[in-house]
Design a protein around this motif. Structure first.
Motif, PDB file in Angstrom:
ATOM      1  N   GLY A 295       0.794  -1.222   0.000  1.00  0.00           N
ATOM      2  CA  GLY A 295       0.000   0.000   0.000  1.00  0.00           C
ATOM      3  C   GLY A 295       0.827   1.274   0.000  1.00  0.00           C
ATOM      4  O   GLY A 295       0.289   2.373   0.175  1.00  0.00           O
ATOM      5  N   ILE A 296       2.163   1.151  -0.165  1.00  0.00           N
ATOM      6  CA  ILE A 296       2.975   2.366  -0.222  1.00  0.00           C
ATOM      7  C   ILE A 296       3.000   2.860  -1.662  1.00  0.00           C
ATOM      8  O   ILE A 296       3.303   2.117  -2.588  1.00  0.00           O
ATOM      9  N   ASN A 297       2.681   4.132  -1.826  1.00  0.00           N
ATOM     10  CA  ASN A 297       2.467   4.674  -3.173  1.00  0.00           C
ATOM     11  C   ASN A 297       3.770   5.131  -3.830  1.00  0.00           C
ATOM     12  O   ASN A 297       4.029   6.312  -3.981  1.00  0.00           O
ATOM     13  N   VAL A 298       4.605   4.143  -4.225  1.00  0.00           N
ATOM     14  CA  VAL A 298       5.814   4.501  -4.965  1.00  0.00           C
ATOM     15  C   VAL A 298       5.620   4.078  -6.431  1.00  0.00           C
ATOM     16  O   VAL A 298       4.792   3.233  -6.729  1.00  0.00           O
ATOM     17  N   THR A 299       6.413   4.688  -7.297  1.00  0.00           N
ATOM     18  CA  THR A 299       6.366   4.312  -8.706  1.00  0.00           C
ATOM     19  C   THR A 299       7.564   3.400  -8.995  1.00  0.00           C
ATOM     20  O   THR A 299       8.700   3.751  -8.673  1.00  0.00           O
ATOM     21  N   LEU A 300       7.279   2.240  -9.589  1.00  0.00           N
ATOM     22  CA  LEU A 300       8.361   1.327  -9.975  1.00  0.00           C
ATOM     23  C   LEU A 300       8.664   1.546 -11.449  1.00  0.00           C
ATOM     24  O   LEU A 300       7.809   1.358 -12.309  1.00  0.00           O
ATOM     25  N   ARG A 301       9.889   2.003 -11.714  1.00  0.00           N
ATOM     26  CA  ARG A 301      10.259   2.194 -13.123  1.00  0.00           C
ATOM     27  C   ARG A 301      11.199   1.074 -13.538  1.00  0.00           C
ATOM     28  O   ARG A 301      12.246   0.881 -12.928  1.00  0.00           O
ATOM     29  N   LEU A 302      10.778   0.353 -14.595  1.00  0.00           N
ATOM     30  CA  LEU A 302      11.541  -0.825 -15.014  1.00  0.00           C
ATOM     31  C   LEU A 302      12.477  -0.481 -16.176  1.00  0.00           C
ATOM     32  O   LEU A 302      12.123   0.265 -17.086  1.00  0.00           O
ATOM     33  N   TYR A 303      13.693  -1.036 -16.137  1.00  0.00           N
ATOM     34  CA  TYR A 303      14.697  -0.772 -17.177  1.00  0.00           C
ATOM     35  C   TYR A 303      15.091  -2.089 -17.827  1.00  0.00           C
ATOM     36  O   TYR A 303      14.998  -3.149 -17.215  1.00  0.00           O
ATOM     37  N   GLU A 304      15.548  -1.993 -19.066  1.00  0.00           N
ATOM     38  CA  GLU A 304      16.006  -3.197 -19.749  1.00  0.00           C
ATOM     39  C   GLU A 304      17.217  -3.785 -19.035  1.00  0.00           C
ATOM     40  O   GLU A 304      17.425  -4.984 -19.021  1.00  0.00           O
ATOM     41  N   THR A 305      18.036  -2.923 -18.459  1.00  0.00           N
ATOM     42  CA  THR A 305      19.234  -3.399 -17.807  1.00  0.00           C
ATOM     43  C   THR A 305      19.628  -2.399 -16.722  1.00  0.00           C
ATOM     44  O   THR A 305      19.343  -1.209 -16.840  1.00  0.00           O
ATOM     45  N   TYR A 306      20.218  -2.871 -15.641  1.00  0.00           N
ATOM     46  CA  TYR A 306      20.375  -1.999 -14.479  1.00  0.00           C
ATOM     47  C   TYR A 306      21.327  -0.814 -14.679  1.00  0.00           C
ATOM     48  O   TYR A 306      21.141   0.210 -14.047  1.00  0.00           O
ATOM     49  N   PRO A 307      22.371  -0.896 -15.533  1.00  0.00           N
ATOM     50  CA  PRO A 307      23.199   0.311 -15.692  1.00  0.00           C
ATOM     51  C   PRO A 307      22.403   1.520 -16.180  1.00  0.00           C
ATOM     52  O   PRO A 307      22.736   2.649 -15.858  1.00  0.00           O
ATOM     53  N   LEU A 308      21.331   1.263 -16.938  1.00  0.00           N
ATOM     54  CA  LEU A 308      20.486   2.379 -17.372  1.00  0.00           C
ATOM     55  C   LEU A 308      19.760   2.976 -16.173  1.00  0.00           C
ATOM     56  O   LEU A 308      19.600   4.193 -16.072  1.00  0.00           O
ATOM     57  N   ALA A 309      19.352   2.109 -15.258  1.00  0.00           N
ATOM     58  CA  ALA A 309      18.705   2.589 -14.042  1.00  0.00           C
ATOM     59  C   ALA A 309      19.698   3.407 -13.220  1.00  0.00           C
ATOM     60  O   ALA A 309      19.372   4.481 -12.697  1.00  0.00           O
ATOM     61  N   GLU A 310      20.936   2.908 -13.121  1.00  0.00           N
ATOM     62  CA  GLU A 310      21.965   3.634 -12.373  1.00  0.00           C
ATOM     63  C   GLU A 310      22.215   5.013 -12.984  1.00  0.00           C
ATOM     64  O   GLU A 310      22.397   6.001 -12.287  1.00  0.00           O
ATOM     65  N   GLN A 311      22.200   5.050 -14.320  1.00  0.00           N
ATOM     66  CA  GLN A 311      22.429   6.326 -14.997  1.00  0.00           C
ATOM     67  C   GLN A 311      21.343   7.326 -14.634  1.00  0.00           C
ATOM     68  O   GLN A 311      21.616   8.488 -14.348  1.00  0.00           O
ATOM     69  N   ASP A 312      20.086   6.850 -14.615  1.00  0.00           N
ATOM     70  CA  ASP A 312      18.983   7.727 -14.241  1.00  0.00           C
ATOM     71  C   ASP A 312      19.090   8.170 -12.788  1.00  0.00           C
ATOM     72  O   ASP A 312      18.692   9.277 -12.425  1.00  0.00           O
ATOM     73  N   LEU A 313      19.663   7.273 -11.968  1.00  0.00           N
ATOM     74  CA  LEU A 313      19.841   7.625 -10.557  1.00  0.00           C
ATOM     75  C   LEU A 313      20.905   8.716 -10.426  1.00  0.00           C
ATOM     76  O   LEU A 313      20.738   9.683  -9.669  1.00  0.00           O
ATOM     77  N   ILE A 314      21.990   8.574 -11.162  1.00  0.00           N
ATOM     78  CA  ILE A 314      23.045   9.596 -11.143  1.00  0.00           C
ATOM     79  C   ILE A 314      22.486  10.930 -11.626  1.00  0.00           C
ATOM     80  O   ILE A 314      22.767  11.989 -11.073  1.00  0.00           O
ATOM     81  N   ASN A 315      21.623  10.869 -12.652  1.00  0.00           N
ATOM     82  CA  ASN A 315      21.004  12.081 -13.183  1.00  0.00           C
ATOM     83  C   ASN A 315      19.852  12.574 -12.295  1.00  0.00           C
ATOM     84  O   ASN A 315      19.199  13.555 -12.629  1.00  0.00           O
ATOM     85  N   ARG A 316      19.587  11.854 -11.234  1.00  0.00           N
ATOM     86  CA  ARG A 316      18.575  12.186 -10.225  1.00  0.00           C
ATOM     87  C   ARG A 316      17.163  12.267 -10.812  1.00  0.00           C
ATOM     88  O   ARG A 316      16.344  13.075 -10.383  1.00  0.00           O
ATOM     89  N   ARG A 317      16.901  11.405 -11.772  1.00  0.00           N
ATOM     90  CA  ARG A 317      15.536  11.339 -12.296  1.00  0.00           C
ATOM     91  C   ARG A 317      14.728  10.298 -11.523  1.00  0.00           C
ATOM     92  O   ARG A 317      13.500  10.227 -11.672  1.00  0.00           O
ATOM     93  N   ILE A 318      15.412   9.443 -10.764  1.00  0.00           N
ATOM     94  CA  ILE A 318      14.716   8.519  -9.861  1.00  0.00           C
ATOM     95  C   ILE A 318      15.411   8.580  -8.501  1.00  0.00           C
ATOM     96  O   ILE A 318      16.484   9.180  -8.369  1.00  0.00           O
ATOM     97  N   HIS A 319      14.778   7.980  -7.483  1.00  0.00           N
ATOM     98  CA  HIS A 319      15.273   8.158  -6.114  1.00  0.00           C
ATOM     99  C   HIS A 319      16.107   6.997  -5.612  1.00  0.00           C
ATOM    100  O   HIS A 319      16.953   7.181  -4.740  1.00  0.00           O
TER     101      HIS A 319
END
Lengths: 297, 233, 261
Positions: A160-184
């Protein structure tokens, strides 16, 4: 490296001819084909010199040495490995496969060789901890189809916690978005997360661990027609007995390890494997990778 | 300082990317060759063949155009494995991409054939040439010239499609870039480099084809239109 | 109203056509046409558009397959299924209304191609022969030009040279000047007149009444798939027997002026 280039051209031309007359079965070689998606440090990756390196691959090489068979390592897309094993194009899949019931229906697994937990990666400047990382309204990244993604789904969103799960094809892309601070935050395997922290030059940190206790295994065709699993399991036990196992873990997952050293270290030390001395290889690799003095063969 | 390091990273990656370029280009050129060798007979069959041949060639063309290249690759590579037939990945890629491209190339070529005036063939037959001679000496040289602009498109199209081959384990340019990106985590930088390389390859290929086109150009050949009455011979 | 021309087996006939029929769908364009052409004779076929003149010409070398009827080139029956039509076509020159020069070849290569590929002459022999024919039509200077670089009249002369190079026994002209600008017609007719004077056997489908009258030995007036009237030009043009011929000729002279040359 140049010989590999020539090989490609030669095989290309040959294959053109062979392929056009309908495909001739390859001669059965003594070697077993090990397939791996070699883009996942520190388990397997291609180093700066184009060499195939990593924990999984070294385990495969050393087990083969101990058990007296040869292996060819084939670089193959992760999603293609299980189909290739099922079709008989690959004999062993070695690419950090998590043992799951679903996969067990189509392939057989070796004994588990690694227990992985999930790390929660956050931006170093965000001040988030493992609790605040999952606050309502945050965006959490994960690789599609991984345990990390599943964990967020089951233990955060379904609670019931209202977070958004953003899925990536591969985790380095997720890390890149994290570095760019587009995700938390990003939830991913611990060893990969550690690599990310090192290569991010201080931009990322691990906020905490989640114990999911996933187990990794090597996989073979259902029914193990080549009787490979007993040899792999035996070989791994022998590695542990002889201290090789711990040295490999030290070499690839140790605190002071710099993975960029691998190109030099592997090039210098693979001669130990050629000389059939895996103990010396693992010991010196551990030393080399953490910047200590080591002995070449 | 950091910028210098990044430049160095690109510089150090060039040999590996070069290997990828070699694989990509060998594959692209081989598949275009296979596609050409198969595409021309398919187009000729469609344009001049008897009805059953025309139907056969049309279904061939439709089949391969409808099939996603990745599906074809996987079916051929892994499917054959089930029958105990192990084909080399690169050869499979050349053949599968070649078949796929032959369908598209036959379209380009058929369009070119249709742009040739009916009277050209009539005049050849009137001289006493056989159908085959007329096609060889009159239709082919004209249609091949008219096809060159289409082939420029096909080249840049398949060049990009070749990045699918890693599904069967052939490491080409995109995959090499990916492997470097995974090692260094410099995703943006590496893929910008890869993009620039693709741009150069595309530019070089189309430049070469344009040169060939100019070299072979004949005054007035591009401006022809089809005559209205149907097939005569 | 088909002609009652008797089909003779005399050797002096180069071409004989007997009871030729051709149908396109529901429309019968040739309804039993018979005639013959003697060695050295120039025959003009005139008549309104769409009366089957071009179809008739194309049937003679089977660029169009007739439905019924027989055609001979000398003693060989062209319409016989066993006849090698490619052999026959080598002996019949065909000149098209819109030239149909091979667009990717120079004038020289256009003339040379049939010699090297069909007659299997060496390149040297073929070149010599081709240059003779190009000289004959006055285009030796233009040998290296591509069709698109030549005027319509020049293109048509090249196409005549191309046909002549094959040493034909018979030349067929399908409205050879209809696609030309008026000022270019003369040069083509001139070449054709020379050819007729040299004794070439030819059949010319034409709207050039002056040419038919002054150059040809025999004229056929065709309408709606049949031969309405046949005779020497003087007879056809000055004393036509059939009212349809009279109507056609008077309409032509209204349109194009006097029909005498």
């Amino acid at each position: 490296m140049r010989s590999r280039v020539r090989w490609f051209v030669a095989v290309g031309l040959l294959a053109l001819v062979v392929g056009m007359i309908g495909g001739v079965p390859q001669a059965q070689t003594q070697a077993f084909k090990v397939c791996s998606d070699i883009a996942w440090p520190p388990f397997e990756w291609v180093d700066a010199r184009g060499q195939f390196v990593g924990f999984d691959l070294d385990v495969m090489r050393i087990v083969a040495l101990l058990k007296g068979y040869r292996i060819d390592i084939q670089n193959l897309a992760f999603d293609s490995i299980i189909p290739a094993v099922v079709a008989g194009q690959c004999d062993i899949g070695a690419s950090g496969f998590t043992i799951t019931e679903e996969r067990k229906r189509v392939v057989d697994f070796s004994d588990p060789y690694w227990e992985s937990n999930q790390a929660v990666l956050v931006h170093a400047a965000s001040g988030l901890n493992i609790i605040t990382a999952f606050k309502a309204g945050q965006i959490i990244g994960a690789q599609r189809g991984t345990t990390g993604a599943d964990w967020v789904e089951q233990n955060v969103i379904k609670q019931g916690i209202n977070v958004t799960l953003r899925l990536y094809e591969t985790y380095p892309l997720a890390e890149q978005d994290l570095i760019n601070r587009r995700i938390h935050a990003v939830v991913e395997d611990e060893p990969a997360a550690k690599v990310a922290v090192k290569t991010s030059r201080g931009a990322l940190k691990i906020a905490g661990m989640i114990n999911t206790e996933e187990l990794f295994g090597f996989l073979v065709r259902k029914g193990d027609p080549n009787r490979l699993l007993p040899r792999i399991n035996d070989g791994m036990k022998e590695m542990k007995r002889k201290g090789i196992w711990n040295n490999l873990i030290e070499a690839y997952f140790g605190v002071d390890v710099n993975l960029d050293r691998v190109a030099q270290c592997y090039a210098d030390l693979k001669g130990w494997l050629d000389r059939n001395q895996p103990e010396a290889y693992a010991e010196n690799l551990a030393a080399c990778m953490s910047g200590q003095t080591y002995r070449r063969p | 300082m950091q910028r210098l390091e990044k430049l160095e990273l690109i510089w150090q990656s060039l040999p590996l990317l070069g290997e990828g370029v070699l694989v990509t280009m060998t594959l692209t050129i081989s598949l275009l060759g296979v596609g050409l060798l198969l595409g021309i007979p398919v187009a000729l069959g469609q344009a001049y063949g008897p009805r059953p041949v025309r139907l056969l060639m049309s279904s061939y063309e439709r089949f391969f155009r409808a099939m996603p290249i990745l599906v074809l690759l996987i079916v051929c590579f892994y499917g054959l494995g089930f029958w105990g037939i192990y084909v080399p990945a690169f050869g499979t890629a050349v053949v599968v991409f070649g078949l796929h491209s032959s369908a598209y190339q036959s379209q380009i070529f058929r369009g070119a054939i249709q742009a040739i005036k009916e009277g050209q063939l009539l005049a050849a037959r009137a001289l006493g040439m056989s159908r085959l001679q007329a096609i060889r000496y009159i239709v082919l040289p004209q249609a091949l010239r008219l096809s060159l602009p289409g082939w420029s498109n096909e080249y840049s199209g398949v060049l990009k499609d070749t990045s699918f081959v890693f599904a069967i384990g052939v490491t080409e340019l995109t995959r090499q870039g990916w492997q470097i990106a995974m090692r260094t985590r410099e995703i943006f930088l590496v893929f910008i480099t890869v993009a620039v390389i693709y741009l150069i390859l595309t530019y070089l290929g189309t430049w070469l084809l344009e040169r060939i086109e100019r070299r072979l150009s004949v005054p007035g050949l591009a401006g022809q239109r089809r005559e209205e009455h149907g097939r005569v011979i | 109203m088909s002609s009652e021309y008797k089909v003779s087996s005399e050797a002096s006939f180069v071409v004989r056509v007997a009871d030729l029929h051709k149908r396109y769908g529901s429309e019968e364009v040739l309804k039993g046409v018979s005639f013959a052409v003697r060695q050295g004779e120039a025959l003009a076929i005139i008549g309104p558009s769409g009366t089957g003149k071009s179809t008739l010409l194309r049937c003679i070398n089977r660029l169009t397959e007739p439905d019924r009827g027989r055609i001979w080139l000398e003693n060989t029956e062209i319409t016989n299924a066993k006849t090698d039509i490619n052999k026959i076509r080598q002996q019949i020159g065909f000149v098209f209304q819109d030239f149909n020069l091979f667009a990717h070849l120079t004038a020289l290569d256009n003339v040379r191609l049939g010699l090297t590929k069909v007659k299997k002459l060496s390149l040297k022999e073929a070149t010599e022969r081709a240059m003779i024919e190009l000289r004959r039509v006055g285009l030796a200077e233009q040998a290296q030009k591509y069709p698109a670089q030549l005027s319509g009249g020049q293109q048509q002369r090249v196409s005549i040279a191309r046909a002549l190079a094959m040493d034909p026994k018979l030349m067929l002209f399908d409205e050879p000047t209809s696609a030309l600008d008026p000022e270019l017609i003369g040069e083509v007719l001139h070449v054709m007149q020379d050819l007729a004077d040299e004794g070439m056997t030819m059949i010319v489908v034409t709207h050039e009444m002056g040419f038919a009258r002054s150059v040809c030995d025999e004229v056929i007036f065709m309408e709606k798939g049949v031969i309405v009237e046949q005779g020497p030009p003087e007879q056809i043009f000055t004393q036509p027997k059939q009212p349809r011929t009279q109507q056609f000729l008077s309409k032509i002279s209204e349109l194009y002026g006097r029909t005498s040359s």
